[in-house]
Design an enzyme around this catalytic site. Structure first.
Site: not given
Lengths: 716, 716
Positions: B151, B443, B190
């Site tokens: 992203t 997701e 992350g």
């Protein structure tokens, strides 16, 4: 920053275009929603003051710890205290309404003193008592700050069941306040941990060994000069909560704490010097304080929903994702997707409906309060006033419950509509949700309040059946046979306020009748009144839910109808929103519209199609409408909700400012390095190293040999 | 502590009584819900290990700052890394399923490396490439830890729209990775802020000036020995999030970062030494990784819902408030109030339904994965496998969306059912909600996934119409005319699994047909395929919602029917719960049951009455049922949800331990004292002090005199 220019230009141009040709006068639209131009100007002044005041700096707020937030809140209280004594009550209330939106923890911390503690004194003190506390400094928080000691660890809503005792000691003319067991520990007491010097304690009055029910006592907690706890007082911090960390909730245990007799609030029940307990001749009219809290919460629901939607809808206007048309130059604004409109536009209409309902509830509250204050002993208006109070009480109970629930949902749906960025604390939804969530619980758990509203509807139904004429809120029950038989005459009726209103009347009447019928059937079956109410709690709940949706629609409708058509587009667009709200709620509760046959199955499809149309229609003026909510960037404190649309640059800057890169890695040497360079401990093959298997084999052979030898010897 | 004994005795006796005569064998009930006794024993072993391990100490967790939680999480990762290489994949997955419940941030942080980064390598590497990364240490996190760079700030779900570029430099045989503008900054990555050494970067492949779409590249970020950023890499911390603070999300900007050509993952698209781009012959079967995430999230929904309900229902069993009968000695357990049963019992049945659905989805996933892995080039099973994959894909999309939404709601409803104590962080709901909420977004945003499921249903409907035989999930579409005409034959049918199942088939068929009809009408009206799908997104959404409720009911039903009646009460009580779930969902979606005429209006009333009955029936065995969820006090980490019922004492102790009283007042001298002893600044009367009014008056008189004089002179 040249690399950021592409997106800044694009997003800012996109939102500017949304504002280019508003179909209504935004300022006038704003005035209607704020009740008056004066109130709008006031709010703008408060917002500007806050935005310029360093104490109200908020960009760093999402990274503060609980302890830091509490200090920040105290600094803000110092600043606001100035206005308590210099501003009119009405202005200060308006200021607090804004504060609730800007900093809910601050609102609570001041509210504990001004709303709850001072409210308890006002409603419970004799004139002399009240003068005493005034002189002590209660109005300006001088040398004292109050907290409100009602709930206990093992008792919340059931005030009569509280276990703290206040035993009268005739010898010394004192009350002894005592916490008899752990469950009786005062719990959740806002302001107790760090701020309060005094507490209005709810305790069981015990005189001459006899219990007289729960009364209120002012108990000093701390020496204001040192803030040391007074003898017998044990106070601890309740610590971390879901939200509103700015308010210091605490627990309090009393160990035989003595207070003068005059510290019991004696406007109603009185205890004389020689221990006579004088009960009040009339039931107390104590609903007042509850009403104020609920009225504030309905307004806060409208305001908070508007805040959440300002962010999510502005973001949806500038965020682009995928192309609906492969040949298009730009990706599509997500607000242009029908499903995204479905996610946000009904909530937008609802927030406006809540706003007008809040204004009406405030009016009702003022009217009721004035009527109560005007009452004289033996007043002929007493019964009418009590009726009015009951109605306002029931209405506000249902509104508090369903508006706070709907707003909590609005916050989270807004967050989800912003995708990943909604999950970042810096865009505000996380705190907004966590702070707002307690509205569904305090000052009456929502489910319990909804049931109270349902109970009152049953009683209204019975009144109407006995020929009593009901006031406007439940007016649809006056002519119930006709209303019950109502049917939607045609799809065209769904395009009118009258038509939609008729639907809500019929469906609410059916729901209330069902609740009343179920209740009465239980009574006939021999259940007690309380049991019968419990038995039919689900239908009561449904009745309250449907009644309240209809009530909100009607408030919105009346607000629209009171407006003149002035050529500025305001009335016309509010009318669109009112119909939209009425139809969307109809779709949400469609089962009951079909069940009562007000809607035919084909009409239900028409309602669904209309709601989709209204979503598209409202999308067209969504940004101007949101601008009319008049919430400054400072109040929003959410870069993706910025007025100017320059979301990515501001969001990036806010994240970077609050997470400076130059601090170095916090735990590389300590934790990461030993991890990624660790030696995996190989499990040594101890069996082989010790040679255990060969050894076992040898022992076995030795044994066999020995046995064979023994056997041979035996055989011999 | 003698003063706590009263409440400890009472609450512990109360819950013991709830367990005294369970109507089923709790252990066997537990085994069924865990799939097998082996899996239950495994879970118990993992829970015991965690409860005893100081690294997993959790009583202090609610007061840790973001920075402290990140360190704690890293310590836990060190501990878990041991098992990655020593345990079977299946065991480690089971362990991670538990970790997700115990510490969702930890689960994410490990998942970023093992699920996303390693998953990207597995699905994108050539065999040689994969061997290379294996040797580098990717499996054991040796000298490397991966993150997943998909992203960007301005792009989430639309992978094709990503703007990061990977330009092939033929001269040096390298790719140049570059972030062209602010919006292209990799965002939400992350593990990037503090943990990762490498990143699998999604970027636009550019070769010889031509774009070839989004491909994946491994880009080293940091020198593992020093954790210094490599040249051209800029990484910052994304900072505070709504939840899951244990995972260090970051942003990454690449400034002309060079990587060897071999760091592009080339299993599918390949770039040769001289810049030839070879596109893969077949479409990639990349659904696999998505499926794994969704399967895990459905299981996590079931587990988390059970965790939330364990707390709220145990609390409801021991909490007493008000007396239903004035003569009763004790107040009533709140679980005995019909409305409280209405709040929690349907959610309890739902959580069990989700549990069985998760087991079935796992089975489906394993079957699909095995079929894909078994595929050979030119395999005759290719089409069948692709069909199976598509079906699993659509089913899991709908389940992920509706199960995570329902669980998020379950957490908050559980919190609200615990009143004020639900709002304390120490009882766990605040973190549980904040951590879980992201499941609705990542997701695949839930709304988008629901629409994908709806799209697939339209296509199944069209297939069935063309005579294709559909598999069990959408089997009700095979005989659609008959199914559409279905009606509930009698109230008695509502008491059978078959009867309820028939209702769901009819109503789902109607919803799917409506979506397909609307879609086809749009196509006929000349809209493009994509436009037509957008136009009917709301009906697609509704179809997916109803289909999924029916699907979950059917999974639960089949699980019940597979069981034998063994005299231990398990099958019988699961059957009660299955019917309860089916009927409650029917009530929730009653509008569609009435619309399709499967239910008559009177039958709708019967459904409502039955749901209320099932609430009461389930309440009778609620505590034993919850015990069968087998969640340790350590996993719950919520004193009001304790197994032994000693809630008040433990809650008080936890609050006290985490908020030590002896620290003294944090800011009395600094903030409170100056506030309550402040001098209110009196606004001095500057006008009077300066004497301005007298002065003005004098000036006026002087002027008048002067003027009079001038006039007199003129007149002369």
């Amino acid at each position: 920053m040249s690399t950021s220019k592409k997106w800044s230009d694009l997003t800012m141009q996109t939102i500017a275009k949304e504002r280019a040709t508003p179909p209504f006068d935004i300022r006038k639209m704003s005035i209607e929603q704020h009740g008056s131009e004066k109130d709008l100007i006031k709010k703008e002044k408060f917002m500007l003051e806050a935005a310029r005041d360093p104490v109200f700096y908020s960009s760093d707020i999402y990274d503060l710890t609980k302890d830091q937030i509490r200090e920040r809140t105290m600094q803000r209280i110092q600043k606001l205290a100035h206005y308590v004594t210099s501003e009119s009550v009405d202005d200060f209330q308006k200021r607090m309404e804004l504060m609730s939106l800007l900093d809910p923890g601050l609102w609570t911390r001041l509210g504990v003193h001004y709303g709850l503690f001072l409210g308890a004194l006002r409603s419970g003190c004799t004139p002399n008592q009240f003068s005493y506390w005034m002189e002590k400094g209660v109005i300006g928080c001088k040398e004292m700050f109050g907290c409100f000691g009602m709930t206990e660890l093992a008792h919340g809503s059931n005030v009569a069941g509280l276990e703290t005792t206040a035993t009268f000691d005739e010898q010394t003319d004192e009350f002894v306040i005592h916490t008899p067991n752990l469950g009786a520990t005062k719990w959740w007491i806002g302001g107790a941990a760090h701020t309060a010097t005094h507490c209005s304690v709810f305790a069981q009055l015990v005189v001459k060994g006899k219990k007289h029910g729960t009364k209120t006592f002012v108990v000093p907690l701390r020496d204001p000069k040192t803030f040391n706890l007074l003898p017998g007082i044990n106070i601890g911090d309740i610590g971390k909560k879901m939200g509103r960390d700015g308010i210091d909730n605490g627990y309090i245990q009393f160990t035989n704490v003595r207070i003068p007799r005059a510290f019991m609030l004696m406007k109603h029940t009185q205890v004389t010097r020689d221990g006579e307990v004088r009960e009040p001749p009339l039931q107390q009219l104590t609903y007042g304080a509850l009403l104020q809290g609920r009225t504030a919460m309905v307004a806060d629901s409208a305001n908070t929903a508007k805040k959440a939607l300002t962010i999510s809808i502005r973001y949806a206007a500038v965020r682009r994702q995928f192309k609906s048309d492969a040949k298009a130059e730009l990706e599509t604004q997500i607000l242009d997707y029908p499903i995204h409109q479905r996610r946000l536009m009904p909530l937008l209409a609802q927030s406006v409906a809540f706003g007008f309902t809040a204004l009406e509830l405030q009016r009702l509250y003022d009217e009721t309060s004035n009527a109560i204050e005007a009452l004289e002993p033996g007043d002929p208006n007493l019964n009418a006033t009590i009726e009015m109070l009951k109605e306002t009480h029931a209405t506000s109970a249902g509104l508090k419950a369903f508006c706070t629930w709907a707003t909590l949902e609005t916050i989270d749906k807004s967050r989800q509509a912003c995708g990943g960025h909604g999950y970042s604390s810096y865009n505000g939804f996380a705190n907004m949700y966590a702070d707002f969530a307690v509205h569904c619980t305090w000052e009456g758990d929502n489910t319990i309040l909804a049931l109270q509203a349902g109970r009152s509807l049953i009683s209204s139904y019975q009144d109407a059946r006995e020929g009593k004429k009901l006031s406007s809120g439940t007016g649809y029950l006056n002519n119930i046979e006709k209303v019950l038989a109502g049917k939607c005459p045609s799809d065209a009726a769904l395009d009118t306020l009258d038509g939609i209103d008729a639907g809500w009347a019929t469906v609410a009447a059916h729901a209330v009748k069902k609740a009343a019928d179920d209740y009465e059937a239980r009574i006939k079956a021999g259940r007690s009144k309380e049991q019968a109410f419990e038995d039919c709690s689900q239908v009561r709940f449904v009745a309250a839910s449907i009644h309240t949706s209809g009530y909100i629609f009607r408030q919105f409708r009346h607000a629209v109808e009171r407006l003149e058509s002035r050529g500025d587009g305001v009335k016309e667009h509010l009318e669109i929103l009112a119909k939209f709200y009425g139809l969307w709620q109809m779709e949400e509760k469609a089962a009951f519209f079909l069940r009562s046959a007000w809607l035919s199955p084909a009409q239900m499809d028409a309602v669904q199609a209309k709601v989709t149309e209204y979503c598209a229609k409202t999308r067209e003026f969504a940004i101007p409408l949101i601008d009319s909510f008049a919430l400054s960037d400072h109040v929003l404190n959410s870069p993706i909700g910025r007025y100017d649309g320059d979301i990515y640059r501001e969001y990036f800057n806010m994240v970077r400012k609050n997470n400076p890169q130059l601090k170095g890695h916090p735990y590389f040497e300590k934790l990461i390095k030993p991890f990624i360079f660790r030696e995996t401990p190989e499990m040594e093959d101890y069996d082989e190293a010790i040679g255990i298997d060969d050894e076992i084999e040898e022992i076995k052979q030795d044994r066999e040999e020995a046995e064979a030898e023994a056997k041979a010897n035996e055989d011999k």
